[in-house]
Design a protein around this motif. Structure first.
Motif, PDB file in Angstrom:
ATOM      1  N   THR A  38     -97.444 -48.522  -7.688  1.00 13.97           N
ATOM      2  CA  THR A  38     -97.911 -47.495  -8.727  1.00 13.97           C
ATOM      3  C   THR A  38     -97.381 -46.226  -8.328  1.00 13.97           C
ATOM      4  N   LYS A  39     -95.913 -46.233  -7.863  1.00 14.25           N
ATOM      5  CA  LYS A  39     -95.267 -45.113  -7.500  1.00 14.25           C
ATOM      6  C   LYS A  39     -95.847 -43.815  -6.508  1.00 14.25           C
ATOM      7  N   ARG A  40     -96.659 -44.183  -5.768  1.00 12.33           N
ATOM      8  CA  ARG A  40     -97.595 -43.397  -4.842  1.00 12.33           C
ATOM      9  C   ARG A  40     -96.762 -43.383  -3.401  1.00 12.33           C
ATOM     10  N   TYR A  41     -95.353 -42.930  -3.675  1.00 15.46           N
ATOM     11  CA  TYR A  41     -94.467 -43.281  -2.309  1.00 15.46           C
ATOM     12  C   TYR A  41     -95.047 -42.618  -1.200  1.00 15.46           C
ATOM     13  N   GLU A  42     -95.349 -41.344  -1.286  1.00 14.44           N
ATOM     14  CA  GLU A  42     -95.987 -40.496   0.190  1.00 14.44           C
ATOM     15  C   GLU A  42     -97.101 -41.463   0.841  1.00 14.44           C
ATOM     16  N   GLU A  43     -98.125 -41.910  -0.209  1.00 12.39           N
ATOM     17  CA  GLU A  43     -99.259 -42.787   0.559  1.00 12.39           C
ATOM     18  C   GLU A  43     -98.824 -43.861   1.215  1.00 12.39           C
ATOM     19  N   ALA A  44     -97.624 -44.760   0.568  1.00 15.58           N
ATOM     20  CA  ALA A  44     -97.432 -45.789   0.838  1.00 15.58           C
ATOM     21  C   ALA A  44     -96.613 -45.655   2.304  1.00 15.58           C
ATOM     22  N   VAL A  45     -95.925 -44.604   2.443  1.00 18.31           N
ATOM     23  CA  VAL A  45     -95.177 -44.357   3.906  1.00 18.31           C
ATOM     24  C   VAL A  45     -96.414 -44.118   4.766  1.00 18.31           C
ATOM     25  N   GLU A  46     -97.404 -43.359   4.183  1.00 21.60           N
ATOM     26  CA  GLU A  46     -98.740 -43.333   5.516  1.00 21.60           C
ATOM     27  C   GLU A  46     -99.202 -44.767   5.801  1.00 21.60           C
ATOM     28  N   SER A  47     -99.225 -45.349   4.969  1.00 23.72           N
ATOM     29  CA  SER A  47     -99.872 -47.004   4.866  1.00 23.72           C
ATOM     30  C   SER A  47     -99.049 -47.660   5.833  1.00 23.72           C
ATOM     31  N   TYR A  48     -97.696 -47.536   5.719  1.00 21.77           N
ATOM     32  CA  TYR A  48     -96.801 -48.445   6.477  1.00 21.77           C
ATOM     33  C   TYR A  48     -96.866 -47.794   7.939  1.00 21.77           C
ATOM     34  N   GLU A  49     -97.009 -46.490   7.906  1.00 21.51           N
ATOM     35  CA  GLU A  49     -97.155 -45.871   9.133  1.00 21.51           C
ATOM     36  C   GLU A  49     -98.510 -46.157  10.105  1.00 21.51           C
ATOM     37  N   LYS A  50     -99.495 -46.506   9.321  1.00 20.39           N
ATOM     38  CA  LYS A  50    -100.793 -47.080   9.895  1.00 20.39           C
ATOM     39  C   LYS A  50    -100.438 -48.572  10.561  1.00 20.39           C
ATOM     40  N   ALA A  51     -99.558 -49.218   9.687  1.00 18.44           N
ATOM     41  CA  ALA A  51     -99.502 -50.881  10.123  1.00 18.44           C
ATOM     42  C   ALA A  51     -98.591 -50.680  11.481  1.00 18.44           C
ATOM     43  N   LEU A  52     -97.555 -49.697  11.545  1.00 17.32           N
ATOM     44  CA  LEU A  52     -96.747 -49.605  12.763  1.00 17.32           C
ATOM     45  C   LEU A  52     -97.408 -48.804  13.685  1.00 17.32           C
ATOM     46  N   GLU A  53     -98.222 -48.091  13.797  1.00 16.87           N
ATOM     47  CA  GLU A  53     -99.293 -47.546  14.764  1.00 16.87           C
ATOM     48  C   GLU A  53     -99.846 -48.572  15.547  1.00 16.87           C
ATOM     49  N   ILE A  54    -100.419 -49.955  14.530  1.00 13.89           N
ATOM     50  CA  ILE A  54    -101.103 -51.051  15.351  1.00 13.89           C
ATOM     51  C   ILE A  54    -100.002 -52.078  15.810  1.00 13.89           C
ATOM     52  N   LYS A  55     -98.969 -52.162  15.080  1.00 18.56           N
ATOM     53  CA  LYS A  55     -97.926 -53.132  15.577  1.00 18.56           C
ATOM     54  C   LYS A  55     -96.749 -52.537  15.453  1.00 18.56           C
ATOM     55  N   PRO A  56     -96.215 -51.814  16.183  1.00 21.14           N
ATOM     56  CA  PRO A  56     -94.806 -51.029  16.267  1.00 21.14           C
ATOM     57  C   PRO A  56     -93.825 -51.802  16.106  1.00 21.14           C
ATOM     58  N   ASP A  57     -93.596 -53.321  16.088  1.00 22.20           N
ATOM     59  CA  ASP A  57     -92.424 -54.095  16.096  1.00 22.20           C
ATOM     60  C   ASP A  57     -92.608 -55.115  14.839  1.00 22.20           C
ATOM     61  N   CYS A  58     -93.323 -54.314  13.876  1.00 26.77           N
ATOM     62  CA  CYS A  58     -93.505 -54.936  12.517  1.00 26.77           C
ATOM     63  C   CYS A  58     -92.436 -54.811  11.539  1.00 26.77           C
ATOM     64  N   VAL A  59     -91.438 -55.541  11.591  1.00 27.20           N
ATOM     65  CA  VAL A  59     -90.146 -55.450  10.936  1.00 27.20           C
ATOM     66  C   VAL A  59     -90.342 -55.381   9.358  1.00 27.20           C
ATOM     67  N   GLU A  60     -91.211 -55.990   8.784  1.00 21.71           N
ATOM     68  CA  GLU A  60     -91.559 -55.975   7.416  1.00 21.71           C
ATOM     69  C   GLU A  60     -91.931 -54.297   7.018  1.00 21.71           C
TER      70      GLU A  60
END
Length: 105
Positions: free
Chosen positions: A35-57
């Motif tokens: 939906t072209k909400r890229y800044e929010e997407a980056v935040e979402s990926y950062e949340k995933a990476l806080e939980i699992k820093p080795d998540c390649v995807e």
């Protein structure tokens, strides 16, 4: 056909139940990108990476979202993180190459 609002509600509900669900954060990021909400997407990926820093995807997807906002240097860093974890990740190598091309323009 589901709307992205319905899709987002599903991920939000999953995260309400299990706030540390890496897959839900990653999938929410992908839906936000759609939906072209890229800044929010980056935040979402950062949340995933806080939980699992080795998540390649999540590193790779974060790089893609950063590319969409023309933050190519940061994107390259994300792809490099993915490659540190999984050196044979074809998508990350390909995406890193694309991002590097953009930095040279």
């Amino acid at each position: 056909k589901k709307t992205y609002e319905e899709v987002m509600e599903c991920y939000d509900k999953a995260l309400e139940i299990k706030p540390d669900c890496v897959e839900a954060w990653n999938n929410k990021g992908k839906a936000l990108c759609e939906t072209k909400r890229y800044e929010e997407a980056v935040e979402s990926y950062e949340k995933a990476l806080e939980i699992k820093p080795d998540c390649v995807e999540a590193w790779n997807n974060k790089g893609n979202a950063l590319c969409e906002t023309k933050r190519y240097e940061e994107a390259v860093e994300s792809y490099e993180k993915a490659l540190e974890i999984k050196p044979d990740c074809v998508e990350a190598w390909n995406n890193k190459g694309n991002a590097l091309c953009e930095t040279k323009r």
